[in-house]
Design an enzyme around this catalytic site. Structure first.
Site: not given
Lengths: 369, 326
Positions: B130, B61
């Site tokens: 999540h 990322e």
């Protein structure tokens, strides 16, 4: 006995050396001009350190000892190439035509980098260790998409060079940059100045293998050059850049050098390293060996050296006077350029603070702004 | 032309329109290419625009954002997909120290027109990392703009506006609603400007403030309250940085009551800033303290209890009762 894993084309004694894979592409006039850059860069550094000691700069990150690594690599760049520096690449900045005063204004605390990265092909100094290697890789991916890689047109093909140090090789960002450059075959040269020290931590706290060998694990070539040999650095960088421009992907260059000074002017290396090491490296000085070569083999005389010395003196005067003349920015300038499209909230904060400054009795004509 | 779309379809159509409008727009992220993203938001884009413009990236990322910076310096407009909210933190350094600051550092020479798409919020029964709501961390960072869509129509327009914006935009997508409620999206309409809030239901007794996933909740709460004769105004903030609070102040001056609803933890969340600004601007109009209905100051819980953790209809109505009874 020469180290077979170290590319060296000019010995510390000033003698030319052969290498099976690399040769210096310039002539003796080129070496004279490299010498000039080395001397002027060292003078910028000396002057900046002195200005910091006189309180004119907040801090300075000295490049002493790394002049050859920076001049050799910087001079290998073409106009259309782009360099992504750390905060110590004053020599590379010099080769890109960046006015040293704009480096000094950053370290004085007047701004955070005032040169034009696109016009100079020299990015802004990046202080977070290793972050710029990803920027360089992304920029290189942009070159690929712009169709300026592998066209066989030397005026068109471009490459990127990313500077970082031995400490940065432990950063995730640097390793991610290696992976991305590799899988996307990006035209980027990773130029690591292994100056042996990350502030107080020696190289053996960062790695157990020579850094250049890491490249093979990422799938591209790595090479170690004598970072104090401007000819070797120039040759290796030129070859790696050409490889990148042709579309053959990244290269890791480890320029093996030594940080002769402190990490910055706030650092005290006597707390963590032996002066004997420094004495050892002084014998490998990057400037002296070129001086010896030019004297012994090129016939450079007193005229040549004194002319450069005078130029260095004049540069020093200009840097001293220019630094002292730098005005502090207005506090209200902090609101400028936070965004391209400023918000009403930020405009209001500026207006409120301007009104506050103007509310003082002595604040006629915005005197406190 | 009007088309019925889910939020996922609307985002996909918006991204497609942005790529058609500007060849410098790139998609980058994990699985955004062939797969079309784990939520299928970029479905079909690589097939139509090629691998150079829709880039399946390595799983890193920080590098997604770090290379986006370099691409932006080269004149591109990268749209980075972070697969899930809780995975944005490896990129946090690049976002906060580079993306947010380079325009400022460069004295305006280097704009960073990067969009960071983050599916956010809970309610999908997922494992840890999540279901998070990191918006305040980005809204607190100077140099970034932060918006959240709540509806397919907004999703379609806001993503295009965010890509066209010259500042970096963190674009929050309420993942629970990706494949939920459909709406008629008029792709030829003129959308409101990106950085504006919008009143989605008018009322006179109390002002409910929401964004992203809680807009739907607050609309439901207003509907339920109306059956008890209470008239609640619902404002979708849409933009979290900058905030567009003039319509909020106007509303609170009329109602005298305000409740902010978000999934993110309560302390130092968006509700804290909004409450502070309301008390500053509407001090004499307030008839009760501004209340916050939010996630707790805890890590996000295991999914079997997430519906009790998340603000729900009862907790919103309870706060409405407390405010009106003050």
């Amino acid at each position: 006995m020469a180290d077979p894993d170290l590319v060296q084309l000019l010995t510390p004694e000033g003698e030319r050396a052969e290498h099976p894979d690399y040769a210096f592409a310039g002539d003796d006039d080129t070496i004279r001009s490299l010498y000039r850059d080395l001397v002027l860069t060292r003078r910028i550094d000396t002057e900046a350190t002195a200005l910091q000691r006189h309180g004119e700069l907040g801090i300075w990150a000295s490049l002493l000892g790394q002049e050859a690594a920076q001049i050799g690599s910087g001079r290998a760049l073409r106009r259309q190439d782009h360099a992504f520096p750390t905060y110590r690449e004053h020599g590379v900045a010099w080769t890109r035509g960046v006015d040293p005063l704009s480096l000094l204004s950053l370290f004085r605390g007047v701004d955070q980098g005032s040169w034009d990265p696109e016009a100079t092909g020299f990015g802004l100094y990046t202080i977070v260790i290793g972050a710029q290697t990803l920027h360089a890789t992304g920029y290189a991916m942009g070159l690929q998409r712009d169709g300026v890689v592998g066209t066989d047109d030397p005026d068109r093909d471009a490459a990127v060079i990313a500077y970082f140090g031995d400490g940065a090789t432990s950063q995730g960002d640097v390793n991610e940059a290696f992976i991305w450059a590799s899988v996307f075959n990006a035209p980027v040269v990773f130029f690591c100045q292994n100056n042996q020290w990350a502030i107080s931590e020696p190289i053996d706290r960062q790695t157990r293998i020579p850094l250049y060998q890491r490249a093979s694990g990422f799938g591209f070539p790595g090479v170690r050059v004598d970072g104090n040999d401007v000819l070797a650095v120039h040759a290796a960088t030129q070859a790696a850049l050409q490889r990148a421009r042709e579309g053959s992907g990244p290269t890791l260059i480890e320029a093996f050098t030594y940080r002769m000074g402190a990490h910055t002017t706030t650092d005290d290396p006597t707390r963590y390293r032996l002066s004997a090491d420094l004495e050892h490296w002084k014998l490998k000085d990057p400037v002296e060996r070129v001086h010896a070569y030019l004297t012994r083999h090129v016939g450079a005389g007193e005229d040549f050296f004194s002319e450069i010395a005078e130029e260095a003196d004049a540069l020093a005067v200009r840097l001293r006077e220019g630094t002292r003349a730098m005005a502090d920015p207005s506090i209200l300038s902090v609101f400028d350029q936070v965004y391209v499209e400023e918000s009403a909230e930020l405009a209001q904060q500026r207006d409120e603070h301007a009104a506050y400054l103007d509310s003082f009795e002595d604040a006629t004509d915005g005197a406190r702004r | 032309m009007t088309t019925t779309m889910t939020m996922a379809k609307a985002l996909n159509a918006g991204l497609r329109a942005a790529m058609e409008a500007d060849p410098k727009v790139l998609m980058m992220g994990e699985d955004v290419g062939k797969l079309g993203g784990v939520f299928r938001i970029t479905d079909g884009l690589q097939k139509d625009f090629g691998e150079d413009r829709v880039i399946d990236t390595p799983l890193a990322e920080s590098a997604i954002l770090g290379t986006a910076v370099g691409l932006a310096m080269r004149g591109y407009r990268p749209v980075c997909e972070i697969q899930f909210d809780g995975f944005v933190y490896p990129a946090y350094d690049q976002i906060v120290s580079q993306v947010a600051k380079i325009h400022f550092r460069s004295r305006g020479r280097m704009p960073m027109p990067i969009v960071i798409r983050i599916p956010f919020g809970g309610g999908i029964g997922a494992v840890e990392h999540h279901s998070e709501s990191p918006e305040a961390q980005f809204a607190h960072t100077a140099g970034l703009k932060v918006v959240a869509c709540s509806h397919p129509t907004d999703a379609y327009w806001m993503i295009q506006q965010a890509i066209a914006a010259d500042d970096p935009v963190v674009f929050l997508e309420p993942k629970r609603q990706y494949h939920g409620e459909k709406a008629e999206v008029d792709t030829e309409a003129t959308p409101p400007p990106l950085f504006t809030s919008r009143t989605v239901r008018e009322g006179s007794d109390l002002t409910l403030l929401a964004y992203g996933p809680t807009v739907r909740l607050c609309r439901d709460a207003a509907l339920a309250a109306s059956e008890e004769g209470r008239s609640l105004e619902v404002i979708d903030l849409r933009t979290l940085s900058p905030l567009d609070l003039e319509p909020v102040f106007a509303s609170v001056r009329r109602t005298g009551h305000a409740v902010v609803v978000h999934e993110a933890a309560r302390s130092l969340g968006m509700g804290s800033e909004i409450a502070a600004r309301i008390q500053q601007e509407c001090f004499y109009a307030l008839e009760a303290p501004v209340l916050r209905v939010a996630g707790f100051d805890t890590p996000y819980p295991p999914s079997r209890i997430e519906e009790e953790y998340l603000p729900d209809l009862d907790r919103v109505l309870d706060a409405v009762d407390r405010s009106l009874a003050y």
